[in-house]
Design an enzyme around this catalytic site. Structure first.
Site, short mmCIF file in Angstrom:
data_model
loop_
_atom_site.label_atom_id
_atom_site.label_comp_id
_atom_site.label_asym_id
_atom_site.label_seq_id
_atom_site.Cartn_x
_atom_site.Cartn_y
_atom_site.Cartn_z
N ARG A 192 0.82 -1.23 0.00
CA ARG A 192 0.00 0.00 0.00
C ARG A 192 0.86 1.28 0.00
NH1 ARG A 192 -3.36 -3.67 -0.46
NH2 ARG A 192 -5.46 -3.58 0.42
N SER A 233 -10.79 -0.65 3.16
CA SER A 233 -9.99 -0.76 4.39
C SER A 233 -9.60 0.63 4.86
CB SER A 233 -8.70 -1.53 4.13
OG SER A 233 -8.97 -2.82 3.70
N GLU A 260 -5.02 3.79 6.16
CA GLU A 260 -4.71 3.58 4.74
C GLU A 260 -5.32 4.71 3.92
OE1 GLU A 260 -6.73 1.01 1.55
OE2 GLU A 260 -5.48 -0.40 2.65
N1 EPU Z 1 -10.48 -10.53 10.37
C1 EPU Z 1 -11.23 -10.57 11.54
N2 EPU Z 1 -12.29 -9.74 11.67
C2 EPU Z 1 -12.67 -8.88 10.69
C3 EPU Z 1 -11.91 -8.84 9.50
C4 EPU Z 1 -10.83 -9.67 9.37
O1 EPU Z 1 -10.93 -11.34 12.45
O2 EPU Z 1 -13.65 -8.16 10.89
C5 EPU Z 1 -9.32 -11.41 10.23
C6 EPU Z 1 -9.65 -12.85 9.90
O3 EPU Z 1 -8.75 -13.63 10.62
C7 EPU Z 1 -9.37 -12.99 8.44
C8 EPU Z 1 -8.22 -12.04 8.26
O4 EPU Z 1 -8.49 -10.98 9.18
O5 EPU Z 1 -9.01 -14.29 8.13
C9 EPU Z 1 -8.06 -11.49 6.87
O6 EPU Z 1 -9.26 -10.85 6.47
P1 EPU Z 1 -9.53 -10.47 4.94
O7 EPU Z 1 -9.30 -11.64 4.06
O8 EPU Z 1 -10.86 -9.80 4.87
O9 EPU Z 1 -8.36 -9.48 4.61
P2 EPU Z 1 -7.80 -8.20 5.35
O10 EPU Z 1 -6.39 -8.44 5.70
O11 EPU Z 1 -8.73 -7.78 6.45
C10 EPU Z 1 -6.86 -7.16 3.15
C11 EPU Z 1 -6.94 -5.86 2.41
C12 EPU Z 1 -8.26 -5.72 1.67
C13 EPU Z 1 -8.38 -6.88 0.70
C14 EPU Z 1 -8.29 -8.19 1.49
C15 EPU Z 1 -8.28 -9.41 0.59
C16 EPU Z 1 -5.54 -4.36 3.70
C17 EPU Z 1 -5.52 -3.18 4.60
N3 EPU Z 1 -6.76 -4.77 3.33
O12 EPU Z 1 -7.87 -7.12 4.18
O13 EPU Z 1 -8.22 -4.53 0.92
O14 EPU Z 1 -9.60 -6.83 -0.02
O15 EPU Z 1 -7.04 -8.23 2.24
O16 EPU Z 1 -7.06 -9.52 -0.06
O17 EPU Z 1 -4.49 -4.88 3.33
C18 EPU Z 1 -8.88 -2.26 0.72
O18 EPU Z 1 -7.68 -1.98 0.67
O19 EPU Z 1 -9.77 -1.37 0.65
C19 EPU Z 1 -9.28 -3.64 0.92
C20 EPU Z 1 -10.55 -3.99 1.11
#
Ligand code: EPU
Length: 337
Positions: free
Chosen positions: A162, A237, A333
């Site tokens: 990012r 995010s 972000e």
């Molecule tokens: N999780 C929770 N609670 C929540 C959300 C997430 O416990 O409410 C934990 C879970 O363990 C889950 C893990 O976080 O397994 C990962 O969650 P997710 O796959 O939704 O991914 P993220 O790390 O929360 C990142 C990006 C997203 C992108 C997703 C999928 C960042 C800041 N965000 O989210 O990007 O869509 O991975 O690749 O890196 C964006 O930038 O606007 C965005 C949505």
């Protein structure tokens, strides 16, 4: 040049925050952009793309340049790859769909990310195992002060999680006018590493996925977790996933045995901010007209008439609470103005 005054920016930011621009110009060509930058040299400019990574907390006094330059063109095609150039004002998801329809592979995992093509290199957008840098060939940008045009290759951009030079050393110096992608025309390299994609494809009963299937899977996953800005204002995010030391991670594991973490290096672990925020009790919380999304705690939402400051104050409270509970700093972000 056709400047407009006191223009509401509510339709132009996905959070749906009602602030206005004192001076606003809709830019539809590079010539026009050059002219405005030259004619209004003494004014500070505020570059607006799809408005999807932005929290506006006040009216904008700088000259708002709304970049709506359109066009997609295939520059070259060789062996299994093609160079495809999109102008900055193309909507990102529509561009992804255009690529899939024309059988150009590489960005299907990035389906449904809000915003415009021109913003995609700035924070090296990423989702479901793919980052923009994986398909980036180059971008063109105009220097705000002297209007010179420069081409940046991937190394020049200094991409990171990012992050890029456009958020770092060259912040507010250039306006990206187009991005060229290196995509595949056959032998597509499908990226199914992200667990949820495989599960989703199984549910869809797809055995040999095409790029279209992957796009559909990503769309289904995103729609199930992330609010559509057309229905509920948001900027995806709000925070980045923090990277902590392995030592700190191990200590936290003693306290919270279910804390997820992804190894970044021998000494570093990335922790999902969504998990931290959920554990801190904020997931699904609503305060008046704003709150934290019920399906993804990383997403702050505007239910209608929240102000930018309402959301900003909530973000500060979340940061403070996460710091207190886990001793972890989570960075935003989203750009806060
Ligand atoms: N999780 C929770 N609670 C929540 C959300 C997430 O416990 O409410 C934990 C879970 O363990 C889950 C893990 O976080 O397994 C990962 O969650 P997710 O796959 O939704 O991914 P993220 O790390 O929360 C990142 C990006 C997203 C992108 C997703 C999928 C960042 C800041 N965000 O989210 O990007 O869509 O991975 O690749 O890196 C964006 O930038 O606007 C965005 C949505």
């Amino acid at each position: 040049m056709n400047l407009q005054h006191q223009v509401s920016l509510k339709p132009h930011n996905t959070f749906g925050i009602a602030v206005s621009a004192n001076d606003y110009c809709n830019i539809t060509s590079i010539d026009q952009l050059e002219t405005v930058l030259r004619d209004y040299k003494n004014k500070n400019v505020f570059v607006l793309g799809g408005g999807s990574n932005l929290l506006l907390t006040k009216d904008i006094e700088d000259l708002v340049l709304h970049i709506n330059i359109k066009g997609i063109e295939v520059l070259a095609q060789q062996n299994h790859t093609a160079l495809v150039k999109a102008q900055a004002g193309e909507n990102w998801h529509e561009f992804v769909l255009w690529c899939i329809e024309h059988n150009y592979g590489g960005i299907e995992n990035l389906s449904l990310i809000p915003g415009n093509v021109g913003a995609s290199p700035i924070q090296n957008i990423g989702a479901y195992g793919v980052e923009l840098k994986d398909v980036f060939h180059s971008c063109e940008a105009i220097h705000i002060e002297d209007q010179s045009i420069r081409t940046f290759n991937a190394d020049d951009c200094q991409f990171d999680y990012r992050q890029s030079i456009f958020k770092g050393a060259l912040k507010n110096k250039y306006i990206i006018t187009s991005v060229t992608f290196k995509l595949t025309t056959s032998h597509h390299k499908l990226n199914l590493d992200y667990g949820a994609i495989k599960t989703q494809l199984q549910q869809m009963k797809v055995q040999e996925p095409t790029i279209k299937d992957i796009s559909n899977a990503v769309i289904a996953i995103r729609q199930s977790k992330l609010p559509d800005p057309k229905d509920i204002g948001n900027s995806g995010s709000f925070f980045k996933n923090p990277v902590i030391t392995t030592a700190q991670y191990q200590k936290l594991q003693d306290q919270f045995s279910d804390i997820p973490g992804y190894t970044v290096s021998e000494t570093e672990v990335k922790v999902p901010a969504g998990w931290l925020i959920e554990k801190a009790g904020f997931k699904g919380k609503r305060f008046n007209d704003y709150g934290v999304h019920k399906n993804q705690a990383l997403v702050l939402v505007n239910y209608g008439n929240a102000s930018g400051s309402d959301i900003y104050n909530l973000a500060l409270l979340i940061q403070k609470t996460v710091k207190r509970l886990f001793n972890i700093d989570i960075e935003t972000e989203v750009n806060i103005i």
